[in-house]
Design an enzyme around this catalytic site. Sequence first.
Site, PDB file in Angstrom:
ATOM      1  N   HIS A   1       0.858  -1.203   0.000  1.00  0.00           N
ATOM      2  CA  HIS A   1       0.000   0.000   0.000  1.00  0.00           C
ATOM      3  C   HIS A   1       0.884   1.240   0.000  1.00  0.00           C
ATOM      4  O   HIS A   1       1.539   1.536   0.989  1.00  0.00           O
ATOM      5  CB  HIS A   1      -0.892   0.011   1.249  1.00  0.00           C
ATOM      6  CG  HIS A   1      -1.777   1.234   1.366  1.00  0.00           C
ATOM      7  ND1 HIS A   1      -3.109   1.151   1.702  1.00  0.00           N
ATOM      8  CD2 HIS A   1      -1.536   2.563   1.204  1.00  0.00           C
ATOM      9  CE1 HIS A   1      -3.635   2.360   1.746  1.00  0.00           C
ATOM     10  NE2 HIS A   1      -2.691   3.238   1.446  1.00  0.00           N
TER      11      HIS A   1
ATOM     12  N   PHE B   1       2.331   6.931  -4.940  1.00  0.00           N
ATOM     13  CA  PHE B   1       3.469   7.477  -5.699  1.00  0.00           C
ATOM     14  C   PHE B   1       3.194   8.901  -6.172  1.00  0.00           C
ATOM     15  O   PHE B   1       4.114   9.597  -6.557  1.00  0.00           O
ATOM     16  CB  PHE B   1       3.738   6.613  -6.940  1.00  0.00           C
ATOM     17  CG  PHE B   1       4.609   5.404  -6.693  1.00  0.00           C
ATOM     18  CD1 PHE B   1       5.670   5.446  -5.795  1.00  0.00           C
ATOM     19  CD2 PHE B   1       4.388   4.232  -7.400  1.00  0.00           C
ATOM     20  CE1 PHE B   1       6.486   4.336  -5.604  1.00  0.00           C
ATOM     21  CE2 PHE B   1       5.201   3.115  -7.215  1.00  0.00           C
ATOM     22  CZ  PHE B   1       6.241   3.170  -6.316  1.00  0.00           C
ATOM     23  N   ARG B   2       1.877   9.291  -6.207  1.00  0.00           N
ATOM     24  CA  ARG B   2       1.460  10.533  -6.887  1.00  0.00           C
ATOM     25  C   ARG B   2       1.770  10.420  -8.374  1.00  0.00           C
ATOM     26  O   ARG B   2       1.845   9.318  -8.888  1.00  0.00           O
ATOM     27  CB  ARG B   2       2.123  11.777  -6.247  1.00  0.00           C
ATOM     28  CG  ARG B   2       2.046  11.832  -4.723  1.00  0.00           C
ATOM     29  CD  ARG B   2       0.647  11.771  -4.164  1.00  0.00           C
ATOM     30  NE  ARG B   2       0.641  12.008  -2.708  1.00  0.00           N
ATOM     31  CZ  ARG B   2      -0.299  11.577  -1.892  1.00  0.00           C
ATOM     32  NH1 ARG B   2      -1.326  10.863  -2.344  1.00  0.00           N
ATOM     33  NH2 ARG B   2      -0.236  11.844  -0.607  1.00  0.00           N
TER      34      ARG B   2
ATOM     35  N   ASN C   1      -5.518   7.222  -5.922  1.00  0.00           N
ATOM     36  CA  ASN C   1      -6.188   8.498  -5.566  1.00  0.00           C
ATOM     37  C   ASN C   1      -5.442   9.704  -6.153  1.00  0.00           C
ATOM     38  O   ASN C   1      -5.024  10.609  -5.443  1.00  0.00           O
ATOM     39  CB  ASN C   1      -6.374   8.633  -4.050  1.00  0.00           C
ATOM     40  CG  ASN C   1      -5.077   8.651  -3.258  1.00  0.00           C
ATOM     41  OD1 ASN C   1      -4.073   8.056  -3.685  1.00  0.00           O
ATOM     42  ND2 ASN C   1      -5.074   9.323  -2.118  1.00  0.00           N
TER      43      ASN C   1
ATOM     44  N   LYS D   1      -9.934  -0.152  -5.080  1.00  0.00           N
ATOM     45  CA  LYS D   1      -9.846   0.540  -3.794  1.00  0.00           C
ATOM     46  C   LYS D   1     -11.153   1.243  -3.483  1.00  0.00           C
ATOM     47  O   LYS D   1     -11.664   2.011  -4.297  1.00  0.00           O
ATOM     48  CB  LYS D   1      -8.701   1.566  -3.872  1.00  0.00           C
ATOM     49  CG  LYS D   1      -8.445   2.330  -2.575  1.00  0.00           C
ATOM     50  CD  LYS D   1      -7.870   1.438  -1.489  1.00  0.00           C
ATOM     51  CE  LYS D   1      -7.861   2.128  -0.144  1.00  0.00           C
ATOM     52  NZ  LYS D   1      -6.739   3.027   0.042  1.00  0.00           N
TER      53      LYS D   1
ATOM     54  N   HIS E   1     -10.239   1.660   2.564  1.00  0.00           N
ATOM     55  CA  HIS E   1      -9.937   2.663   3.591  1.00  0.00           C
ATOM     56  C   HIS E   1     -11.137   2.629   4.526  1.00  0.00           C
ATOM     57  O   HIS E   1     -12.205   3.143   4.195  1.00  0.00           O
ATOM     58  CB  HIS E   1      -9.736   4.055   2.980  1.00  0.00           C
ATOM     59  CG  HIS E   1      -9.430   5.096   4.020  1.00  0.00           C
ATOM     60  ND1 HIS E   1      -8.210   5.731   4.116  1.00  0.00           N
ATOM     61  CD2 HIS E   1     -10.173   5.569   5.046  1.00  0.00           C
ATOM     62  CE1 HIS E   1      -8.231   6.564   5.151  1.00  0.00           C
ATOM     63  NE2 HIS E   1      -9.416   6.487   5.732  1.00  0.00           N
TER      64      HIS E   1
ATOM     65  N   HIS F   1      -4.220  -0.127   6.225  1.00  0.00           N
ATOM     66  CA  HIS F   1      -3.630   0.688   7.302  1.00  0.00           C
ATOM     67  C   HIS F   1      -4.470   0.695   8.579  1.00  0.00           C
ATOM     68  O   HIS F   1      -4.964   1.727   8.994  1.00  0.00           O
ATOM     69  CB  HIS F   1      -3.330   2.116   6.821  1.00  0.00           C
ATOM     70  CG  HIS F   1      -4.418   2.835   6.062  1.00  0.00           C
ATOM     71  ND1 HIS F   1      -5.743   2.780   6.425  1.00  0.00           N
ATOM     72  CD2 HIS F   1      -4.357   3.629   4.964  1.00  0.00           C
ATOM     73  CE1 HIS F   1      -6.447   3.512   5.588  1.00  0.00           C
ATOM     74  NE2 HIS F   1      -5.636   4.035   4.685  1.00  0.00           N
TER      75      HIS F   1
ATOM     76  N   LEU G   1      -4.097   9.610   8.027  1.00  0.00           N
ATOM     77  CA  LEU G   1      -5.408   9.015   8.259  1.00  0.00           C
ATOM     78  C   LEU G   1      -5.358   7.531   7.953  1.00  0.00           C
ATOM     79  O   LEU G   1      -4.676   7.155   6.991  1.00  0.00           O
ATOM     80  CB  LEU G   1      -6.462   9.717   7.385  1.00  0.00           C
ATOM     81  CG  LEU G   1      -6.813  11.134   7.859  1.00  0.00           C
ATOM     82  CD1 LEU G   1      -7.647  11.852   6.814  1.00  0.00           C
ATOM     83  CD2 LEU G   1      -7.520  11.120   9.212  1.00  0.00           C
TER      84      LEU G   1
ATOM     85  N   ASP H   1       1.854   2.786   3.354  1.00  0.00           N
ATOM     86  CA  ASP H   1       1.018   3.977   3.159  1.00  0.00           C
ATOM     87  C   ASP H   1       1.884   5.223   2.992  1.00  0.00           C
ATOM     88  O   ASP H   1       1.477   6.325   3.365  1.00  0.00           O
ATOM     89  CB  ASP H   1       0.012   4.158   4.304  1.00  0.00           C
ATOM     90  CG  ASP H   1      -1.095   5.149   3.959  1.00  0.00           C
ATOM     91  OD1 ASP H   1      -1.294   5.432   2.762  1.00  0.00           O
ATOM     92  OD2 ASP H   1      -1.743   5.645   4.895  1.00  0.00           O
TER      93      ASP H   1
ATOM     94  N   HIS I   1       3.555  14.636   0.704  1.00  0.00           N
ATOM     95  CA  HIS I   1       2.938  15.955   0.517  1.00  0.00           C
ATOM     96  C   HIS I   1       4.061  16.978   0.666  1.00  0.00           C
ATOM     97  O   HIS I   1       4.968  16.773   1.476  1.00  0.00           O
ATOM     98  CB  HIS I   1       1.886  16.234   1.595  1.00  0.00           C
ATOM     99  CG  HIS I   1       0.688  15.345   1.536  1.00  0.00           C
ATOM    100  ND1 HIS I   1      -0.392  15.578   0.710  1.00  0.00           N
ATOM    101  CD2 HIS I   1       0.376  14.217   2.213  1.00  0.00           C
ATOM    102  CE1 HIS I   1      -1.307  14.630   0.876  1.00  0.00           C
ATOM    103  NE2 HIS I   1      -0.866  13.788   1.788  1.00  0.00           N
TER     104      HIS I   1
ATOM    105  N   ALA J   1      -3.062  15.099   5.344  1.00  0.00           N
ATOM    106  CA  ALA J   1      -2.806  13.816   6.007  1.00  0.00           C
ATOM    107  C   ALA J   1      -1.897  12.955   5.142  1.00  0.00           C
ATOM    108  O   ALA J   1      -2.141  12.817   3.945  1.00  0.00           O
ATOM    109  CB  ALA J   1      -4.125  13.091   6.243  1.00  0.00           C
TER     110      ALA J   1
HETATM  111  C1  NCD Z   1      -3.165   9.236   2.037  1.00  0.00           C
HETATM  112  C2  NCD Z   1      -2.764  10.237   0.952  1.00  0.00           C
HETATM  113  O1  NCD Z   1      -2.139  11.252   1.278  1.00  0.00           O
HETATM  114  O2  NCD Z   1      -3.046   9.969  -0.227  1.00  0.00           O
HETATM  115  N1  NCD Z   1      -3.102   9.901   3.309  1.00  0.00           N
HETATM  116  C3  NCD Z   1      -3.070   9.330   4.530  1.00  0.00           C
HETATM  117  O3  NCD Z   1      -3.089  10.050   5.516  1.00  0.00           O
HETATM  118  N2  NCD Z   1      -2.975   8.025   4.695  1.00  0.00           N
HETATM  119  C4  NCD Z   1      -4.505   8.671   1.732  1.00  0.00           C
HETATM  120  C5  NCD Z   1      -4.864   7.436   2.512  1.00  0.00           C
HETATM  121  O4  NCD Z   1      -4.195   6.412   2.440  1.00  0.00           O
HETATM  122  O5  NCD Z   1      -5.889   7.443   3.220  1.00  0.00           O
HETATM  123 ZN    ZN Z   2      -2.913   5.254   1.669  1.00  0.00          ZN
HETATM  124 ZN    ZN Z   3      -6.365   5.401   3.263  1.00  0.00          ZN
END
Ligand code: NCD
Ligand code: ZN
Ligand code: ZN
Length: 348
Positions: free
Chosen positions: A13, A16-17, A41, A98, A135, A173, A218, A246, A250, A262
């Site tokens: 999990h 990569f953006r 996402n 997902k 999630h 997660h 999160l 995860d 950012h 998050a």
């Molecule tokens: C993740 C994200 O930044 O894409 N953020 C996080 O706090 N875990 C999204 C996610 O996995 O819920």
């Molecule tokens: Zn995630």
């Molecule tokens: Zn998540």
Amino acid sequence: MQTLTIRTPDDWHLHFRDDDMLSETVPATARCFARAIVMPNLVPPVTNASMAMAYKARIEAARPLGSQFEPLMTLYLTNQTTAQDIADAKQAGVVACKLYPAGATTNSDAAVKGIEALYPVFETMQTHGMLLLIHGEVTESHIDIFDREKVFIDKHLRPIVDAFPNLKVVFEHITTADAAQFVSSSSDNVAATITPQHLMLNRNDLLVGGVRPHNYCLPVLKRNTHQKALQDAVKSGSPKFFLGTDSAPHARHKKESACGCAGCYSAWSAIELYAEIFDEMGALDKLEGFASIYGPAFYGLPLNEDTITLVESPWLVPDTVKLADGTDMVPFFAGKTLKWKLAKSLVS
Ligand code: NCD
Ligand code: ZN
Ligand code: ZN
């Protein structure tokens, strides 16, 4: 010098953006993982097979020269997802879908409202052997943020698992004793990923002595009794619990803000963070199963053939990582010392 050699691990999990970010995130993960489950996402989200394959090609293009790293692609479920989307994705090699409840986390605005409406899609996934990654948090404003995972289990997860006994479900997660207990007592088709931050930290690490935005992710860190329950879950050696960082980068200014994002960017020290906490727990003998065996076994994929070696050689996680365009990011555990270090990167 003490060393630890394990079968090459995978990350089940991560985020990569996209675009410019990939030249940072893909090599960081390919450093120590052979494969990774890539979260969909993006903005806009990856909602069909052709988007997933185009994204996969962009990730592959960002691999360091000679790297064999393999991205495993996922589809983002929406209320518009059709049975045909699932069939096409399966055909194209997408391994999982997902489920984000709308508004639950970063870039989830386009996600699912009314999870029951997706039951026909889950049915098709079950038929095609497509995994469901979740999630697991409710989003109702009156539910306390620390209770959102537990409420999700009772309200949504148990009904899904009961209705689709042959659907493989990964509760992503997990952060609570309730989630660990739910997964342990469910069938072999239910498993969970656990992040390094939820094993290493609890909500004191987020809030005592000042707000620490780089520990904010999160589902949010919970109290230490939940942390302990997650540690016990991995210490048990149960194959239902496996590695998913995860890692979620950012920009620094988006984390250190009046309304901070998050996500913890842990790829820089991923396997070392797990080694640190497994060592602290006296459970280094359980690391290989968690990191390298239970994930592929659950996904029905072959184990990696090669190994990596960690050496006991303390090193400092850097304070910042700079992207090509000058954007600063603060890696998880920045400025702190880790005891274990990867002896040789898989990509250099
Ligand atoms: C993740 C994200 O930044 O894409 N953020 C996080 O706090 N875990 C999204 C996610 O996995 O819920
Ligand atoms: Zn995630
Ligand atoms: Zn998540």
